[in-house]
Design an enzyme around this catalytic site. Structure first.
Site: not given
Length: 308
Positions: A27-28, A30-31, A163-165, A253, A256
């Protein structure tokens, strides 16, 4: 310096060439938390998990990395979200998700969430991303926004990576409105230009900087991949190129890890340009390995030792 990183970690199934698959988690935010911890920063991860074996394994891995897990409620009978990742010959990734019932989506609406909000007031920096914001309902985002505003009023710094998805949002207009609302609280913005161009139509990184300055963000770092990054801080702008161009094995990552290197550098007293150089060094190592988290012995040897 105490950091709370907020978001979601999911079960990851990485499909290799030939069809073989490897099970992991990622996960971003978390990285970024892991890479901060590896640089000596005191960081806790805030999310929600189930009571299943995969959640147990996640918590054990985070703790082994030095990431605090005291902000992670467990929901009986639930499991984390899952995604599959494919990487092409150029190191670029594609994703497929199963996460509608992920516990992390309810973090700020769970019984006892008031306690989480209260604990966030004790952190020096709160870090999150656009993916974090895409998880929550309107009610959850309202609660999160109120928590950030209260923390900022007590002196906390607020760091946001866009971090647009697109798949995480009903439409672009909704994402734009939510991003703007939270960016107006941010003290630090760490967007990637490609994302800002896709979401806001920015012509160049300078347009991104101008927009974010207009929303009151004091320190801005716009990441531009192999072109380096563009920084606006303390009334000045500068561009910091990557020291050496690296052919990526896997871009997972990249942003990140850059964010972790940059923030850790700033915590250690580096000026923005020097901190960006630290971020570039870490990201170069990360994209030279498969997966989000590189082996410990691959980490750059940053001068100055652990960050206080």
């Amino acid at each position: 310096m105490r950091v709370a990183s907020i978001g979601e970690c999911m079960i990851e199934i990485a499909v290799k060439s030939g069809g073989d698959a490897q099970l992991a988690s990622g996960g971003d935010t978390l990285n970024t938390a892991v890479y901060l911890a590896r640089q000596g920063v005191a960081v806790d991860y805030a999310t929600a998990l189930g009571d299943d074996p995969y959640s147990d394994e996640m918590l054990a891995r985070w703790q082994a990395e030095g990431v605090g897990t005291g902000l992670v409620p467990r929901l009986p009978g639930r499991v984390p979200g899952l995604y599959m990742i494919r990487t092409d010959d150029r190191g670029e990734r594609s994703f497929h998700y199963w996460r509608d019932r992920a516990p992390a989506r309810e973090l700020f609406e769970l019984p006892g969430s008031d306690g989480l909000v209260e604990r966030l007031l004790g952190y020096d920096l709160i870090y999150f991303s656009g993916i974090t914001l895409s998880l929550y309902s309107d009610r959850g985002r309202d609660a999160f926004h109120a928590a950030l505003a209260a923390a900022k009023a007590k002196g906390a710094r607020i760091a946001f990576d866009g971090n647009y998805r697109p798949r995480g949002w009903p439409d672009k207009a909704r994402a734009q409105a939510v991003f703007e609302r939270f960016l107006r609280l941010a003290t630090h913005a760490l967007p990637t230009f490609d994302d800002e161009q896709a979401l806001f139509g920015d012509a160049d990184p300078q347009a991104t900087i101008a927009r974010l300055r207009g929303w009151g963000v004091g320190e801005i770092v716009v990441k531009s991949g192999a072109e380096g990054c563009h920084i606006a801080a303390d009334g000045a702008e500068t561009t910091v190129p990557v020291p050496v161009r690296v052919t990526p094995v896997d871009t997972t990552a990249a942003g990140d890890s850059f964010n972790a290197g940059y923030l850790a550098g700033r915590f250690a007293g580096l000026d923005p340009a020097a901190a960006a150089g630290r971020g570039h060094r870490l990201a170069a190592v990360v994209i030279g390995h498969r997966g989000a988290i590189v082996p410990r012995d691959a980490m750059p040897d940053f001068a100055g030792g652990p960050v206080a």
